[in-house]
Design a protein around this motif. Structure first.
Motif, PDB file in Angstrom:
ATOM      1  N   ASP A  50      -3.913   4.236  10.263  1.00  0.00           N
ATOM      2  CA  ASP A  50      -3.756   5.680  10.116  1.00  0.00           C
ATOM      3  C   ASP A  50      -3.739   6.292  11.514  1.00  0.00           C
ATOM      4  OD1 ASP A  50      -6.689   5.455  10.580  1.00  0.00           O
ATOM      5  OD2 ASP A  50      -6.629   7.605  10.227  1.00  0.00           O
ATOM      6  N   TYR A  51      -3.294   7.504  11.614  1.00  0.00           N
ATOM      7  CA  TYR A  51      -3.295   8.172  12.907  1.00  0.00           C
ATOM      8  C   TYR A  51      -3.978   9.525  12.771  1.00  0.00           C
ATOM      9  CZ  TYR A  51       0.983  10.168  10.828  1.00  0.00           C
ATOM     10  OH  TYR A  51       1.890  10.759   9.983  1.00  0.00           O
ATOM     11  N   GLY A  52      -4.896   9.776  13.682  1.00  0.00           N
ATOM     12  CA  GLY A  52      -5.566  11.066  13.721  1.00  0.00           C
ATOM     13  C   GLY A  52      -4.919  11.940  14.778  1.00  0.00           C
ATOM     14  N   TYR A  53      -4.916  13.235  14.552  1.00  0.00           N
ATOM     15  CA  TYR A  53      -4.300  14.134  15.516  1.00  0.00           C
ATOM     16  C   TYR A  53      -4.816  15.558  15.318  1.00  0.00           C
ATOM     17  CZ  TYR A  53      -1.397  15.668  11.571  1.00  0.00           C
ATOM     18  OH  TYR A  53      -0.978  16.158  10.358  1.00  0.00           O
ATOM     19  N   ALA A  54      -4.556  16.374  16.304  1.00  0.00           N
ATOM     20  CA  ALA A  54      -4.686  17.823  16.190  1.00  0.00           C
ATOM     21  C   ALA A  54      -3.509  18.410  16.940  1.00  0.00           C
ATOM     22  CB  ALA A  54      -6.002  18.321  16.771  1.00  0.00           C
ATOM     23  N   GLY A  55      -3.083  19.599  16.538  1.00  0.00           N
ATOM     24  CA  GLY A  55      -1.909  20.175  17.157  1.00  0.00           C
ATOM     25  C   GLY A  55      -2.019  21.677  17.303  1.00  0.00           C
TER      26      GLY A  55
ATOM     27  N   THR B  26       6.711  -1.117  16.313  1.00  0.00           N
ATOM     28  CA  THR B  26       6.990  -2.362  15.600  1.00  0.00           C
ATOM     29  C   THR B  26       6.731  -2.152  14.112  1.00  0.00           C
ATOM     30  OG1 THR B  26       6.076  -3.487  17.562  1.00  0.00           O
ATOM     31  CG2 THR B  26       6.648  -4.880  15.679  1.00  0.00           C
ATOM     32  N   PRO B  27       7.601  -1.398  13.433  1.00  0.00           N
ATOM     33  CA  PRO B  27       7.360  -1.050  12.025  1.00  0.00           C
ATOM     34  C   PRO B  27       7.396  -2.226  11.065  1.00  0.00           C
ATOM     35  CG  PRO B  27       9.556  -0.351  12.728  1.00  0.00           C
ATOM     36  CD  PRO B  27       8.835  -0.788  13.964  1.00  0.00           C
ATOM     37  N   VAL B  28       7.994  -3.355  11.493  1.00  0.00           N
ATOM     38  CA  VAL B  28       8.028  -4.520  10.604  1.00  0.00           C
ATOM     39  C   VAL B  28       6.648  -5.145  10.463  1.00  0.00           C
ATOM     40  CG1 VAL B  28      10.436  -5.055  11.058  1.00  0.00           C
ATOM     41  CG2 VAL B  28       8.672  -6.041  12.529  1.00  0.00           C
ATOM     42  N   LYS B  29       5.733  -4.797  11.358  1.00  0.00           N
ATOM     43  CA  LYS B  29       4.392  -5.375  11.311  1.00  0.00           C
ATOM     44  C   LYS B  29       3.296  -4.321  11.143  1.00  0.00           C
ATOM     45  CE  LYS B  29       1.349  -8.580  13.801  1.00  0.00           C
ATOM     46  NZ  LYS B  29       1.185  -9.432  14.998  1.00  0.00           N
ATOM     47  N   PHE B  30       3.513  -3.134  11.730  1.00  0.00           N
ATOM     48  CA  PHE B  30       2.484  -2.095  11.691  1.00  0.00           C
ATOM     49  C   PHE B  30       2.984  -0.932  10.838  1.00  0.00           C
ATOM     50  CE2 PHE B  30       2.036  -4.456  15.623  1.00  0.00           C
ATOM     51  CZ  PHE B  30       0.704  -4.821  15.579  1.00  0.00           C
ATOM     52  N   LYS B  31       2.263  -0.667   9.765  1.00  0.00           N
ATOM     53  CA  LYS B  31       2.637   0.420   8.864  1.00  0.00           C
ATOM     54  C   LYS B  31       1.618   1.552   8.977  1.00  0.00           C
ATOM     55  CE  LYS B  31       5.403  -1.867   5.351  1.00  0.00           C
ATOM     56  NZ  LYS B  31       5.694  -1.937   3.899  1.00  0.00           N
ATOM     57  N   PHE B  32       2.129   2.739   9.184  1.00  0.00           N
ATOM     58  CA  PHE B  32       1.243   3.901   9.276  1.00  0.00           C
ATOM     59  C   PHE B  32       1.057   4.520   7.896  1.00  0.00           C
ATOM     60  CE2 PHE B  32       2.467   3.415  13.668  1.00  0.00           C
ATOM     61  CZ  PHE B  32       1.258   3.640  14.311  1.00  0.00           C
ATOM     62  N   VAL B  33      -0.203   4.736   7.569  1.00  0.00           N
ATOM     63  CA  VAL B  33      -0.574   5.235   6.246  1.00  0.00           C
ATOM     64  C   VAL B  33      -1.396   6.510   6.404  1.00  0.00           C
ATOM     65  CG1 VAL B  33      -0.528   2.956   5.159  1.00  0.00           C
ATOM     66  CG2 VAL B  33      -2.633   3.753   6.231  1.00  0.00           C
ATOM     67  N   LYS B  34      -1.548   7.230   5.301  1.00  0.00           N
ATOM     68  CA  LYS B  34      -2.252   8.504   5.338  1.00  0.00           C
ATOM     69  C   LYS B  34      -3.451   8.504   4.399  1.00  0.00           C
ATOM     70  CE  LYS B  34       2.099  10.946   6.209  1.00  0.00           C
ATOM     71  NZ  LYS B  34       3.075  11.913   5.674  1.00  0.00           N
ATOM     72  N   TYR B  35      -4.463   9.248   4.804  1.00  0.00           N
ATOM     73  CA  TYR B  35      -5.610   9.492   3.935  1.00  0.00           C
ATOM     74  C   TYR B  35      -5.327  10.713   3.060  1.00  0.00           C
ATOM     75  CZ  TYR B  35      -8.661   6.058   6.118  1.00  0.00           C
ATOM     76  OH  TYR B  35      -9.215   4.884   6.534  1.00  0.00           O
ATOM     77  N   PRO B  36      -5.929  10.776   1.891  1.00  0.00           N
ATOM     78  CA  PRO B  36      -5.705  11.928   0.993  1.00  0.00           C
ATOM     79  C   PRO B  36      -6.516  13.150   1.425  1.00  0.00           C
ATOM     80  CG  PRO B  36      -7.202  10.368  -0.043  1.00  0.00           C
ATOM     81  CD  PRO B  36      -6.753   9.722   1.239  1.00  0.00           C
TER      82      PRO B  36
ATOM     83  N   ILE C  17       0.851  -1.187   0.000  1.00  0.00           N
ATOM     84  CA  ILE C  17       0.000   0.000   0.000  1.00  0.00           C
ATOM     85  C   ILE C  17       0.893   1.245   0.000  1.00  0.00           C
ATOM     86  CG2 ILE C  17      -1.580   1.356   1.446  1.00  0.00           C
ATOM     87  CD1 ILE C  17      -3.053  -0.821   0.136  1.00  0.00           C
ATOM     88  N   ASN C  18       0.476   2.272  -0.729  1.00  0.00           N
ATOM     89  CA  ASN C  18       1.191   3.549  -0.720  1.00  0.00           C
ATOM     90  C   ASN C  18       0.941   4.233   0.627  1.00  0.00           C
ATOM     91  OD1 ASN C  18       2.221   6.093  -1.096  1.00  0.00           O
ATOM     92  ND2 ASN C  18       0.952   6.607  -2.865  1.00  0.00           N
ATOM     93  N   THR C  19       1.986   4.395   1.427  1.00  0.00           N
ATOM     94  CA  THR C  19       1.800   4.953   2.768  1.00  0.00           C
ATOM     95  C   THR C  19       1.385   6.421   2.744  1.00  0.00           C
ATOM     96  OG1 THR C  19       4.173   5.441   2.907  1.00  0.00           O
ATOM     97  CG2 THR C  19       3.422   3.337   3.823  1.00  0.00           C
ATOM     98  N   GLU C  20       1.605   7.107   1.620  1.00  0.00           N
ATOM     99  CA  GLU C  20       1.204   8.507   1.511  1.00  0.00           C
ATOM    100  C   GLU C  20      -0.252   8.673   1.074  1.00  0.00           C
ATOM    101  OE1 GLU C  20       3.091  11.206   2.400  1.00  0.00           O
ATOM    102  OE2 GLU C  20       4.387   9.628   3.209  1.00  0.00           O
ATOM    103  N   ASN C  21      -0.835   7.598   0.545  1.00  0.00           N
ATOM    104  CA  ASN C  21      -2.241   7.599   0.142  1.00  0.00           C
ATOM    105  C   ASN C  21      -2.713   6.154   0.131  1.00  0.00           C
ATOM    106  OD1 ASN C  21      -4.764   7.702  -1.003  1.00  0.00           O
ATOM    107  ND2 ASN C  21      -4.154   8.829  -2.836  1.00  0.00           N
ATOM    108  N   LEU C  22      -3.411   5.750   1.171  1.00  0.00           N
ATOM    109  CA  LEU C  22      -3.756   4.343   1.324  1.00  0.00           C
ATOM    110  C   LEU C  22      -4.726   3.830   0.262  1.00  0.00           C
ATOM    111  CD1 LEU C  22      -6.201   3.789   4.337  1.00  0.00           C
ATOM    112  CD2 LEU C  22      -6.073   5.856   2.953  1.00  0.00           C
ATOM    113  N   TYR C  23      -5.283   4.713  -0.558  1.00  0.00           N
ATOM    114  CA  TYR C  23      -6.175   4.250  -1.622  1.00  0.00           C
ATOM    115  C   TYR C  23      -5.431   3.971  -2.924  1.00  0.00           C
ATOM    116  CZ  TYR C  23     -10.054   5.371   1.479  1.00  0.00           C
ATOM    117  OH  TYR C  23     -10.921   5.410   2.544  1.00  0.00           O
ATOM    118  N   GLU C  24      -4.107   3.957  -2.817  1.00  0.00           N
ATOM    119  CA  GLU C  24      -3.282   3.565  -3.954  1.00  0.00           C
ATOM    120  C   GLU C  24      -2.276   2.515  -3.512  1.00  0.00           C
ATOM    121  OE1 GLU C  24      -1.270   6.958  -5.501  1.00  0.00           O
ATOM    122  OE2 GLU C  24      -3.079   7.868  -6.346  1.00  0.00           O
ATOM    123  N   THR C  25      -1.882   1.650  -4.432  1.00  0.00           N
ATOM    124  CA  THR C  25      -0.767   0.749  -4.171  1.00  0.00           C
ATOM    125  C   THR C  25       0.524   1.503  -4.485  1.00  0.00           C
ATOM    126  OG1 THR C  25      -0.975  -0.145  -6.410  1.00  0.00           O
ATOM    127  CG2 THR C  25      -2.110  -1.332  -4.644  1.00  0.00           C
ATOM    128  N   SER C  26       1.648   0.911  -4.137  1.00  0.00           N
ATOM    129  CA  SER C  26       2.923   1.602  -4.313  1.00  0.00           C
ATOM    130  C   SER C  26       3.252   1.883  -5.771  1.00  0.00           C
ATOM    131  CB  SER C  26       4.054   0.787  -3.680  1.00  0.00           C
ATOM    132  OG  SER C  26       4.081  -0.529  -4.208  1.00  0.00           O
TER     133      SER C  26
END
Length: 424
Positions: free
Chosen positions: A307-312, A375-385, A213-222
């Motif tokens: 994915d991770y949600g946040y506010a800052g 644990t990045p070998v198992k959990f990958k953080f991805v982003k929504y567009p 999966i494309n980590t910069e846009n989870l609705y696309e593959t790499s």
């Protein structure tokens, strides 16, 4: 002589008054007022923030902070309007979904130099640094918390039903959920989310079957292809629909957050995927020996895509009090204050030290999130567009078609085709 004495006395009085007034004006000129607008408003949370403001003002009597708390539904629009018209703001709370527009419109100050001099910059989590620089490659905010999904489990209910092992894969989770479902006993396996951004759950469960999966846009593959045309997406969507029909109450197609919590607490559905702010709500009704939290099991790809949600907190580029604003932001963002805030708000803190030194986050249910983040070998953080002009309408489009799939009104292939068309 008498006239001369009166004259001298008048000069002295005038001089004293001038000095006193000058001193008062000098003291007044040192006073700084900061306007702070929050967007994630609710009464309990606002009360917590006001407590931090009072604590800061006690330490800095020369600074006054005015907290602006618009109603939640209007807050983002209020912030946009005030920033676009350069109204008096010094500290602003920005959501992950809105930061790009403010950066692109030059409304936020680059915090690079301030962070480089900050004593606690080195203890920020890797995702804290990534989220801070999510747009433009420079930090325009300091995240104050994170939302990351994990799997809540009613261990007491599973024990009663003869289940002694936790699922390691989504395939295991589906299997256990179906096995323990006995509809006539009102016992179901999975706590489904049908409405209110339900795709934030279904995406994890379906897309984790797809490799690369494309980590910069989870609705696309790499390789830039749409995930909706991927055969593994169709298979995953079919399995997800089967999970609903075989392991969830039929009315769960309309469940939102409150219905999910009620079903989990009652024991009707012992598996629930939710964010960390669920912990305080569950703790009010269950003891920790009745439930636990584990990382979301991996899909067929071997990964769990999260994915991770946040506010800052950021500083408007036109603020005249950037130094003072940063001082307050660094106060709020310190490991000590941030941990305290997250404990009361029920979210994940932004520093590594919170997960290593504070028993509240280093033990118990919060270990699940620490594992996911480390644990990045198992959990990958991805982003929504989020920056796409298609994103604001996505939740409604996705929900309408997903409900039709779950109810058997259209095929998974038909829904996937329409979703792909929407994004194309």
């Amino acid at each position: 002589m008498k006239r001369f004495f009166v004259f001298i006395l008048g000069v002295l009085i005038l001089g004293f008054n001038t000095y006193a007034n000058g001193s008062q004006e000098s003291e007044a000129s040192k006073k700084v007022e900061l306007n702070f607008l929050e967007v994630m408003t609710n009464p309990d949370r606002t009360k917590v923030i006001k407590g931090f403001i009072a604590e800061y003002e006690a330490l800095h009597p020369e600074i006054t902070i005015n907290l602006i708390s618009p109603p939640y539904e209007q807050a983002d629009n209020k912030l946009t309007m005030m920033l676009n018209t350069n109204q008096a703001l010094d500290i602003v709370e920005i959501r992950d979904m809105t930061v790009s527009q403010f950066v692109n419109n030059d409304k936020l100050q680059d915090l690079s130099s301030m962070i480089s001099d900050w004593s606690e910059a080195n203890t920020m989590l890797s995702i804290t640094k990534e989220a801070a620089s999510d747009v433009g490659g420079h930090p325009y905010l300091i995240p104050q918390f994170f939302y990351i999904k994990a799997l809540f489990v009613r261990t007491d209910i599973l024990k009663q039903l003869g289940v002694t092992e936790m699922p390691e894969t989504l395939e295991d989770l589906y299997k256990i959920a179906k096995q323990i479902t006995v509809e006539q006993d009102a016992q179901f396996g999975f706590d489904f989310r049908g409405k209110g951004n339900a795709f934030k759950t279904s995406d994890i469960m379906i897309l984790s079957d797809i490799d690369e999966i494309n980590t910069e846009n989870l609705y696309e593959t790499s390789d830039g292809e749409s995930v909706f045309s991927n055969p593994d997406f169709i298979k995953g969507l079919k399995e997800y629909a089967d999970l609903f029909s075989e392991a969830a109450p039929s009315d769960a197609v309309n469940w939102g957050f409150n219905e999910q919590i009620n079903a989990f607490v009652s024991g009707t559905t012992p598996f629930l995927i939710q964010d960390p702010d669920t912990v305080p709500l569950v703790d009010k009704q269950l003891s920790r020996d009745q439930y636990t939290v584990i990382p979301i099991p991996s899909g067929k790809s071997g990964y769990t895509y999260l994915d991770y949600g946040y506010a800052g907190l950021g500083i408007p580029s036109y603020s005249k009090h950037q130094k003072e604003s940063w001082d307050f932001i660094s106060f709020m963002s310190s490991s000590e204050k941030n941990s305290e805030f997250c404990k009361q708000y029920g979210t994940l803190p932004i520093h590594t030290t919170s997960f290593t030194d504070d028993p509240y986050f280093s033990t118990g249910v919060y270990k699940a999130w620490a594992t996911s983040m480390n644990t990045p070998v198992k959990f990958k953080f991805v982003k929504y567009p989020y920056s796409s002009d298609k994103y604001p309408g996505w939740s409604q489009i996705q929900e309408q078609l997903m409900q039709k799939v779950l109810l058997g009104q259209i095929t998974p292939e038909s829904a996937a085709k329409d979703w792909a068309s929407y994004w194309d």
